[in-house]
Design an enzyme around this catalytic site. Structure first.
Site, mmCIF file in Angstrom:
data_model
loop_
_atom_site.group_PDB
_atom_site.id
_atom_site.type_symbol
_atom_site.label_atom_id
_atom_site.label_comp_id
_atom_site.label_asym_id
_atom_site.label_seq_id
_atom_site.Cartn_x
_atom_site.Cartn_y
_atom_site.Cartn_z
ATOM 1 N N ASN A 7 0.879 -1.169 0.000
ATOM 2 C CA ASN A 7 0.000 0.000 0.000
ATOM 3 C C ASN A 7 0.921 1.226 0.000
ATOM 4 O O ASN A 7 1.483 1.579 1.034
ATOM 5 C CB ASN A 7 -0.882 -0.042 1.248
ATOM 6 N N LYS A 14 3.391 0.633 3.061
ATOM 7 C CA LYS A 14 3.019 -0.369 4.066
ATOM 8 C C LYS A 14 3.003 -1.719 3.369
ATOM 9 O O LYS A 14 2.580 -1.803 2.200
ATOM 10 C CB LYS A 14 1.594 -0.099 4.591
ATOM 11 N N ARG A 91 -2.573 -2.005 -3.469
ATOM 12 C CA ARG A 91 -3.765 -1.202 -3.243
ATOM 13 C C ARG A 91 -3.679 0.018 -4.167
ATOM 14 O O ARG A 91 -2.686 0.750 -4.136
ATOM 15 C CB ARG A 91 -3.802 -0.754 -1.794
ATOM 16 N N HIS A 180 -13.011 3.221 0.100
ATOM 17 C CA HIS A 180 -12.981 2.144 1.106
ATOM 18 C C HIS A 180 -13.598 0.872 0.511
ATOM 19 O O HIS A 180 -14.117 0.016 1.222
ATOM 20 C CB HIS A 180 -13.794 2.488 2.371
ATOM 21 N N HIS A 208 -18.241 1.735 7.781
ATOM 22 C CA HIS A 208 -16.776 1.740 7.920
ATOM 23 C C HIS A 208 -16.405 3.057 8.593
ATOM 24 O O HIS A 208 -16.412 4.121 7.973
ATOM 25 C CB HIS A 208 -16.109 1.615 6.538
ATOM 26 N N GLY A 210 -13.593 4.853 10.387
ATOM 27 C CA GLY A 210 -12.198 5.027 10.806
ATOM 28 C C GLY A 210 -11.912 6.509 10.853
ATOM 29 O O GLY A 210 -12.809 7.304 11.155
ATOM 30 N N GLY A 212 -11.199 8.162 8.125
ATOM 31 C CA GLY A 212 -12.158 8.382 7.048
ATOM 32 C C GLY A 212 -13.352 7.502 7.369
ATOM 33 O O GLY A 212 -13.186 6.455 7.990
ATOM 34 N N ARG A 241 -12.717 15.405 7.870
ATOM 35 C CA ARG A 241 -13.484 15.791 6.677
ATOM 36 C C ARG A 241 -14.919 16.122 7.067
ATOM 37 O O ARG A 241 -15.508 15.448 7.906
ATOM 38 C CB ARG A 241 -13.521 14.651 5.642
ATOM 39 N N ASP A 283 -9.567 12.258 16.932
ATOM 40 C CA ASP A 283 -9.484 10.887 17.447
ATOM 41 C C ASP A 283 -10.600 10.629 18.448
ATOM 42 O O ASP A 283 -10.761 11.373 19.419
ATOM 43 C CB ASP A 283 -8.115 10.658 18.096
ATOM 44 N N GLY A 331 -11.560 1.422 12.742
ATOM 45 C CA GLY A 331 -11.129 1.848 14.083
ATOM 46 C C GLY A 331 -12.249 2.155 15.057
ATOM 47 O O GLY A 331 -12.331 1.562 16.136
ATOM 48 N N GLY A 333 -15.636 1.800 14.472
ATOM 49 C CA GLY A 333 -16.665 0.770 14.414
ATOM 50 C C GLY A 333 -16.289 -0.474 15.204
ATOM 51 O O GLY A 333 -17.131 -1.105 15.833
ATOM 52 N N ASN A 335 -13.976 -0.549 17.726
ATOM 53 C CA ASN A 335 -13.536 -0.286 19.105
ATOM 54 C C ASN A 335 -14.357 0.754 19.846
ATOM 55 O O ASN A 335 -13.947 1.195 20.922
ATOM 56 C CB ASN A 335 -12.080 0.203 19.097
ATOM 57 N N GLU A 385 -8.202 -5.197 4.990
ATOM 58 C CA GLU A 385 -8.019 -4.832 3.587
ATOM 59 C C GLU A 385 -6.849 -5.577 2.957
ATOM 60 O O GLU A 385 -6.888 -5.941 1.787
ATOM 61 C CB GLU A 385 -7.840 -3.309 3.474
HETATM 62 P P1 ADP Z 1 -7.869 4.921 9.050
HETATM 63 O O1 ADP Z 1 -7.522 3.556 8.512
HETATM 64 O O2 ADP Z 1 -9.004 5.596 8.352
HETATM 65 O O3 ADP Z 1 -6.706 5.807 9.293
HETATM 66 P P2 ADP Z 1 -8.678 3.455 11.427
HETATM 67 O O4 ADP Z 1 -9.688 2.512 10.861
HETATM 68 O O5 ADP Z 1 -7.390 2.921 11.897
HETATM 69 O O6 ADP Z 1 -8.470 4.718 10.503
HETATM 70 O O7 ADP Z 1 -9.398 4.205 12.667
HETATM 71 C C1 ADP Z 1 -8.709 5.140 13.409
HETATM 72 C C2 ADP Z 1 -9.646 5.746 14.421
HETATM 73 O O8 ADP Z 1 -10.198 4.714 15.243
HETATM 74 C C3 ADP Z 1 -8.919 6.646 15.385
HETATM 75 O O9 ADP Z 1 -8.911 7.966 14.940
HETATM 76 C C4 ADP Z 1 -9.771 6.559 16.612
HETATM 77 O O10 ADP Z 1 -10.682 7.628 16.553
HETATM 78 C C5 ADP Z 1 -10.553 5.278 16.481
HETATM 79 N N1 ADP Z 1 -10.260 4.359 17.583
HETATM 80 C C6 ADP Z 1 -9.221 3.515 17.700
HETATM 81 N N2 ADP Z 1 -9.286 2.855 18.877
HETATM 82 C C7 ADP Z 1 -10.394 3.314 19.529
HETATM 83 C C8 ADP Z 1 -11.030 3.045 20.786
HETATM 84 N N3 ADP Z 1 -10.522 2.154 21.628
HETATM 85 N N4 ADP Z 1 -12.163 3.718 21.084
HETATM 86 C C9 ADP Z 1 -12.696 4.610 20.231
HETATM 87 N N5 ADP Z 1 -12.146 4.905 19.040
HETATM 88 C C10 ADP Z 1 -11.024 4.274 18.684
#
Ligand code: ADP
Length: 415
Positions: A7, A14, A91, A180, A208, A210, A212, A241, A283, A331, A333, A335, A385
């Protein structure tokens, strides 16, 4: 067969080496600051110590060569010869109107990736550089391009056309593409299996979420609608965004600020979203901490985020004439119990019920959140992915050439 997944970003690369016998990750890593001072490779071989090296990487080809050295190294390597790598999956952000699925890289496919530089100015040039770096470092190795836009090519014109004059679609390809795609494709297919849905007719909404964020509606894993558009700016509120705004906002801010359209788009892409609304951070961990401390801007930002998300879920539930499942991934979704709970509370009127204990325990693993009597199944399904890219790569490398693939053998001059 072992598949190397790459990627490439403008200054990063990566990678993951995946053994497709059991889909295990043999090693993964990251090259940072390619082409700038302080280039660094971080290599994580499974079952061995992490290895870091700071060494000049003037370009992606040097980075690819360093990755190969790391994979082959006596101390921290995981293979003995580059011949063990059966193929490389890349990718690629944008395949434009031309490309609807993953494909083996040919001169024609490279020309299409180049044609789409305007549509993906930050990613497509880096993606092509990555492909050419592998071609130089491992001549003859099959390369496969897996496009972020492929999934969205499943949409019908009623979903992908903007209601603007034909000329802009015909001449410049202005339409909704969706991004995505690799994640939406992977997660919607995993959902069909995991939730025992009809593989042909199962109706799934994937959120999805994250940095984004985007949402998709699919039937049998084929995209019916997705929230990102010509670029990843459209749709949900994201980390930085804005997501959907009235297009006239761009003109209005540009005029008021006396800046350029590009400046305003930069604001909408990089200084907006949750970072702007909360005034705290992009975040969600920081935002949740601020909410728990009673920060009112953070509370409003989260309300706005969930409001936009449930608005799309409502629209997609209607487009699907009743979804079978709603799935959270990426991320936030995977966590973020707070977002999942807030969304599902909105949907209670539809008969959606989740088990809050399961919700609180669901971190980065497949879990069904809904109770047996919920009208729509709700689950967390982690995205992967890299594995999706490796699976497509393996399939294409092993498959006899399908007739439609002959299309990709066209020469660069034929497009
Ligand atoms: P991308 O691939 O779009 O950069 P990710 O799918 O890795 O992003 O998601 C990153 C986001 O996930 C972080 O900005 C954060 O907001 C969120 N995140 C990660 N861990 C946690 C958690 N334990 N609780 C809430 N949000 C989390």
């Amino acid at each position: 067969m072992k598949i190397l997944v790459l990627n490439c970003g403008s200054s990063s690369l990566k990678y993951q080496l995946i053994d497709m016998e059991d889909e295990s990750v043999l090693a993964k890593g990251l090259c940072e600051r390619i082409g700038i001072d302080g280039s660094k490779l971080t290599h994580r071989p499974t079952g061995k110590d992490r290895y870091e090296i700071e060494t000049p990487m003037p370009n992606h080809q040097v980075a690819v060569e360093l990755v190969l050295q790391a994979l082959l190294s006596k101390d921290h390597g995981v293979i003995e010869s580059a011949d063990e790598i059966g193929a490389v999956g890349h990718r690629v952000l944008h395949g434009g109107k031309e490309i609807t699925k993953s494909c083996v890289v040919t001169p024609y496919v490279k020309a299409v990736i180049r044609e789409c530089f305007d549509l993906g100015p930050l990613h497509n040039p880096a993606n092509l550089i990555g492909i050419e770096a592998v071609e130089a470092a491992m001549p003859g190795k099959p390369n496969v391009a897996v496009f972020d836009t492929s999934f969205g090519m499943g949409m019908e014109p009623k979903a992908y056309r903007y209601a603007i004059p034909d000329k802009y679609y015909d001449e410049y390809g202005v339409r909704r593409y969706g991004f995505h795609g690799t994640s939406h494709d992977f997660v919607s297919h995993e959902a069909l299996k995991y939730l025992n849905l009809d593989p042909e007719k199962g109706k799934v909404i994937v959120c999805h979420l994250g940095n984004g964020a985007s949402i998709s509606a699919s039937v049998g894993g084929v995209c019916v609608d997705t929230s990102m558009g010509l670029t990843p700016l459209e749709g949900l509120i994201m980390g930085t965004r804005s997501g959907d705004v009235d297009a006239a906002v761009v003109q209005y801010i540009t005029n008021k600020e006396g800046c350029t359209v590009n400046d305003t788009l930069n604001i909408l892409n990089k200084q907006s979203g949750m970072a702007a609304l909360s005034g705290v951070s992009s975040d969600f961990r920081d935002i949740e901490a601020a909410i728990n401390a009673g920060n009112e801007k953070a509370i409003m930002a989260m309300d706005a985020y969930v409001h936009r998300l449930v608005k799309y879920i409502g629209a997609y539930n209607t487009i699907l004439k009743g979804a079978d499942a709603i799935v959270f991934t990426a991320g936030v979704g995977e966590n973020g119990p707070m977002v999942r709970r807030m969304v599902c509370e909105y949907l209670e009127f539809l008969g959606v019920k989740i088990n809050e204990e399961e919700n609180l325990k669901a971190f980065g693993k497949q879990v069904v959140l809904s109770t047996p009597d919920s009208t729509i199944k709700v689950a967390v399904i982690p995205t992967n992915e890299e594995l999706a890219i490796a699976r497509d790569t393996l399939k294409l490398v092993l498959a006899p050439k399908a007739p439609e693939m002959e299309e990709n053998d066209k020469t660069e001059n034929e497009i």
